[in-house]
Design an enzyme around this catalytic site. Structure first.
Site, PDB file in Angstrom:
ATOM      1  N   SER A 151      -1.202   1.046  -1.243  1.00  0.00           N
ATOM      2  CA  SER A 151       0.062   0.979  -0.378  1.00  0.00           C
ATOM      3  C   SER A 151       0.118   1.499   0.754  1.00  0.00           C
ATOM      4  O   SER A 151       0.883   1.840   1.970  1.00  0.00           O
ATOM      5  CB  SER A 151       0.862   2.117  -1.374  1.00  0.00           C
ATOM      6  N   LYS A 204      12.091  -0.662  -3.613  1.00  0.00           N
ATOM      7  CA  LYS A 204      11.573  -1.376  -2.285  1.00  0.00           C
ATOM      8  C   LYS A 204      12.028  -2.675  -2.124  1.00  0.00           C
ATOM      9  O   LYS A 204      13.060  -2.394  -1.598  1.00  0.00           O
ATOM     10  CB  LYS A 204       9.716  -1.309  -2.700  1.00  0.00           C
ATOM     11  N   HIS A 213       4.441  -3.034  -4.684  1.00  0.00           N
ATOM     12  CA  HIS A 213       4.848  -3.298  -2.989  1.00  0.00           C
ATOM     13  C   HIS A 213       4.876  -5.298  -3.417  1.00  0.00           C
ATOM     14  O   HIS A 213       4.450  -5.401  -2.041  1.00  0.00           O
ATOM     15  CB  HIS A 213       4.229  -2.667  -2.304  1.00  0.00           C
TER      16      HIS A 213
HETATM   17  C1  LIG Z   1       6.782   3.613  -4.552  1.00  0.00           C
HETATM   18  C2  LIG Z   1       5.808   3.018  -4.960  1.00  0.00           C
HETATM   19  C3  LIG Z   1       5.668   4.075  -6.278  1.00  0.00           C
HETATM   20  C4  LIG Z   1       6.782   4.772  -6.693  1.00  0.00           C
HETATM   21  O1  LIG Z   1       8.270   4.209  -6.840  1.00  0.00           O
HETATM   22  P1  LIG Z   1       9.068   5.032  -6.701  1.00  0.00           P
HETATM   23  O2  LIG Z   1      10.205   4.170  -7.545  1.00  0.00           O
HETATM   24  O3  LIG Z   1       9.728   5.398  -5.477  1.00  0.00           O
HETATM   25  O4  LIG Z   1       9.167   5.755  -7.609  1.00  0.00           O
HETATM   26  C5  LIG Z   1       4.805   3.622  -7.507  1.00  0.00           C
HETATM   27  N1  LIG Z   1       3.808   2.660  -7.211  1.00  0.00           N
HETATM   28  C6  LIG Z   1       3.572   2.412  -6.512  1.00  0.00           C
HETATM   29  C7  LIG Z   1       2.187   1.848  -5.728  1.00  0.00           C
HETATM   30  C8  LIG Z   1       4.492   2.073  -5.057  1.00  0.00           C
HETATM   31  O5  LIG Z   1       3.516   1.573  -3.569  1.00  0.00           O
END
Ligand SMILES: *Cc1c(COP(=O)(O)O)cnc(C)c1O
Length: 315
Positions: free
Chosen positions: A99, A158, A127
């Site tokens: 990320s 996302k 991601h």
């Molecule tokens: C954004 C992210 C999360 C968290 O996701 P949420 O649904 O916002 O809690 C977990 N793991 C990774 C790799 C992320 O990039």
């Protein structure tokens, strides 16, 4: 029920037997590892894994062990696996797309090492899903490993656009244990039904129009190229995350604020989210950006970096 429909759809989409949803991927990751790692087992985590994986690993039982391998370093992963050869259960966990860096995990090597050391592989592709892979099924699909990775976790907030929600997908026996024992599932609210419905529709749209993932990657690629043509060097990667390292935290924050004043929202990340002295601004390309938007943004970024005397990723 909408949650069951969504869970069936997620499982089908990722070629898994079953799936469970949570209010976020944070909850999914912190709820998974304490259930997965039994007495004497080891969870082996990439050094740059997401904070929710780190917290999930911290929450495992006292008689289970956690260990770390250097980021994407397969010789180091082999060393750590050898060190724990005596453990009854071994679990390797990695981000699919990292990320803060935007790079992909070397999944073919991770899966190969896992098979030879009798370990499970968990991939958090928060991601990756909706972005990477021929039909947007993520990093695992990108490498042709949909049937070879044991457990998937990810977010619905996302690329899948719901703004919230997370999941674990994998073998039915694992998902059934999570339903019985996973604490964020038992003691916290579910994804709101409206969000579950939106996420279900997002996956259906992606199934019907798998080319969307490719268009998004092409836009990200165009954005990277345009930045480079203006003297800004983003970190290399194949996803929609385009980070540019600034270095100093104060400067990175000031650039991000100036960009916002100019109409561009891009977050600055500094220590402890990224290593000290490697503060960066993370740009995220979206399906809704036009070529004109991306050109406009790249020009604003180049001008703003220049104004602050920032080198824009160049040493
Ligand atoms: C954004 C992210 C999360 C968290 O996701 P949420 O649904 O916002 O809690 C977990 N793991 C990774 C790799 C992320 O990039």
């Amino acid at each position: 029920m909408i949650h069951e429909q969504l869970e069936r759809k997620i499982a089908e989409f990722l070629h898994a037997e079953s799936a469970i949803t949570y209010s976020s991927c944070w909850s999914a990751n912190t709820g998974l590892f304490p259930v997965l790692a039994g007495a004497g087992d080891v969870v082996i985590s990439d050094a740059l894994n997401h904070a929710s994986i780190i917290d999930g690993c911290r929450a495992i039982a006292k008689d289970a062990v956690r260990d770390i391998y250097r980021h994407a370093d397969m010789a180091d992963l082999a060393r750590v696996l050898d060190k724990h050869a005596d453990k009854p259960g071994k679990i390797i966990v990695t981000d699919g797309v990292f990320s803060m860096e935007g790079d992909l995990a070397p999944l073919p090597d991770i899966v190969r090492l896992a098979k030879s050391h009798n370990a499970l592989v968990v991939v958090d592709d928060s991601h990756g899903v909706g972005v990477v892979g021929p039909s947007g099924r993520g990093t695992v699909e990108h490498y042709g490993l949909l049937e070879r990775v044991d457990i998937h976790t990810g977010t619905l907030g996302k690329a899948l656009g719901g703004g919230a929600g997370g999941y674990v997908a994998g073998p039915r026996v694992v998902i059934d244990s999570l339903i019985q024992r996973s604490r964020p599932h038992l003691f916290s609210n579910a994804v709101p039904p409206s969000v579950a419905a939106a996420a279900l529709e997002a996956i259906r749209i992606l199934e019907k129009e798998p080319e969307r993932a490719g268009t998004l990657r092409a836009k990200a690629e165009l954005f990277r190229k345009t930045l480079k043509s203006k003297g800004i060097a983003p970190l290399e990667g194949e996803g929609a995350i385009v980070p540019v390292v600034v270095g100093e935290s104060v400067k990175s924050k000031a650039i991000s604020q100036d960009l916002l004043a100019g109409g561009l929202l891009a977050t600055s990340f500094s220590f402890p989210v990224v290593p000290e002295g490697a503060a960066r601004i993370r740009f995220q390309v979206s399906q809704s950006h036009s070529e004109a938007d991306l050109n406009w943004a790249a020009q604003l970024i180049a001008d703003t970096f220049h104004k602050h005397g920032a080198t824009g990723g160049h040493a």
